[in-house]
Scaffold this motif. Structure first.
Motif, PDB file in Angstrom:
ATOM      1  N   THR A 275      31.291  30.235  37.817  1.00  0.00           N
ATOM      2  CA  THR A 275      31.758  31.527  37.306  1.00  0.00           C
ATOM      3  C   THR A 275      32.545  32.271  38.375  1.00  0.00           C
ATOM      4  O   THR A 275      33.652  32.762  38.128  1.00  0.00           O
ATOM      5  CB  THR A 275      30.568  32.388  36.846  1.00  0.00           C
ATOM      6  OG1 THR A 275      29.886  31.691  35.805  1.00  0.00           O
ATOM      7  CG2 THR A 275      31.015  33.742  36.355  1.00  0.00           C
ATOM      8  N   ALA A 276      31.978  32.360  39.573  1.00  0.00           N
ATOM      9  CA  ALA A 276      32.634  33.112  40.646  1.00  0.00           C
ATOM     10  C   ALA A 276      33.986  32.499  41.006  1.00  0.00           C
ATOM     11  O   ALA A 276      34.975  33.225  41.157  1.00  0.00           O
ATOM     12  CB  ALA A 276      31.733  33.168  41.875  1.00  0.00           C
ATOM     13  N   TYR A 277      34.036  31.194  41.110  1.00  0.00           N
ATOM     14  CA  TYR A 277      35.292  30.549  41.484  1.00  0.00           C
ATOM     15  C   TYR A 277      36.344  30.746  40.399  1.00  0.00           C
ATOM     16  O   TYR A 277      37.508  31.042  40.695  1.00  0.00           O
ATOM     17  CB  TYR A 277      35.079  29.058  41.761  1.00  0.00           C
ATOM     18  CG  TYR A 277      36.319  28.388  42.273  1.00  0.00           C
ATOM     19  CD1 TYR A 277      36.729  28.562  43.594  1.00  0.00           C
ATOM     20  CD2 TYR A 277      37.109  27.597  41.443  1.00  0.00           C
ATOM     21  CE1 TYR A 277      37.890  27.964  44.063  1.00  0.00           C
ATOM     22  CE2 TYR A 277      38.261  26.998  41.907  1.00  0.00           C
ATOM     23  CZ  TYR A 277      38.647  27.179  43.219  1.00  0.00           C
ATOM     24  OH  TYR A 277      39.791  26.589  43.678  1.00  0.00           O
ATOM     25  N   ALA A 278      35.953  30.616  39.147  1.00  0.00           N
ATOM     26  CA  ALA A 278      36.897  30.800  38.049  1.00  0.00           C
ATOM     27  C   ALA A 278      37.413  32.234  37.994  1.00  0.00           C
ATOM     28  O   ALA A 278      38.611  32.469  37.773  1.00  0.00           O
ATOM     29  CB  ALA A 278      36.244  30.411  36.727  1.00  0.00           C
ATOM     30  N   VAL A 279      36.540  33.198  38.188  1.00  0.00           N
ATOM     31  CA  VAL A 279      36.964  34.598  38.178  1.00  0.00           C
ATOM     32  C   VAL A 279      37.865  34.879  39.380  1.00  0.00           C
ATOM     33  O   VAL A 279      38.903  35.539  39.251  1.00  0.00           O
ATOM     34  CB  VAL A 279      35.744  35.545  38.143  1.00  0.00           C
ATOM     35  CG1 VAL A 279      36.162  36.989  38.377  1.00  0.00           C
ATOM     36  CG2 VAL A 279      35.006  35.405  36.815  1.00  0.00           C
ATOM     37  N   TRP A 280      37.499  34.376  40.545  1.00  0.00           N
ATOM     38  CA  TRP A 280      38.290  34.566  41.761  1.00  0.00           C
ATOM     39  C   TRP A 280      39.708  34.020  41.583  1.00  0.00           C
ATOM     40  O   TRP A 280      40.688  34.713  41.843  1.00  0.00           O
ATOM     41  CB  TRP A 280      37.585  33.877  42.930  1.00  0.00           C
ATOM     42  CG  TRP A 280      38.262  33.919  44.252  1.00  0.00           C
ATOM     43  CD1 TRP A 280      38.526  35.014  45.015  1.00  0.00           C
ATOM     44  CD2 TRP A 280      38.733  32.796  45.003  1.00  0.00           C
ATOM     45  NE1 TRP A 280      39.133  34.637  46.197  1.00  0.00           N
ATOM     46  CE2 TRP A 280      39.263  33.287  46.214  1.00  0.00           C
ATOM     47  CE3 TRP A 280      38.728  31.425  44.776  1.00  0.00           C
ATOM     48  CZ2 TRP A 280      39.804  32.451  47.183  1.00  0.00           C
ATOM     49  CZ3 TRP A 280      39.270  30.595  45.735  1.00  0.00           C
ATOM     50  CH2 TRP A 280      39.799  31.108  46.936  1.00  0.00           C
TER      51      TRP A 280
END
Length: 104
Positions: free
Chosen positions: A57-62
């Motif tokens: 999730t964090a990588y995709a949002v970043w």
């Protein structure tokens, strides 16, 4: 707090992505230093966000924040085309980012 770290990590990702254009192949010292500093800050904030957020999730949002911001600044600052299809695809990325935030 992790979402705030992630948001700013994304902003700094935009900074280094756009900064790369201004380094002229890393031949201009000031833009190069600012770009590398932005890379370091972006990755550091992403690392802090990953303490509490799922990595996918964090990588995709970043990357989504970076992609949308870089595409929009490319249109605004660099004269890249703002076609309806391009803007629609940017809107789809924003929807995906919002969906990941809601699902987390």
């Amino acid at each position: 707090m992790s979402w705030i770290y992630l948001f700013f990590a994304g902003l700094f990702e935009i900074g280094w992505a756009i900064g790369l254009k201004y380094t002229d192949g890393f031949s201009k010292p000031l833009p190069t230093v600012l770009t590398v500093a932005s890379m370091i800050v972006s990755l550091g904030l992403l690392g802090l966000a990953l303490k509490a957020l799922p990595v996918g999730t964090a990588y995709a949002v970043w990357t989504g924040i970076g992609t949308v911001g870089t595409a929009l600044l490319g249109i605004w600052l660099l004269g890249e085309p703002a076609t309806a299809i391009r803007l629609g695809c940017i809107a789809l990325i924003v929807c995906g980012i919002m969906g990941l935030k809601l699902a987390a």
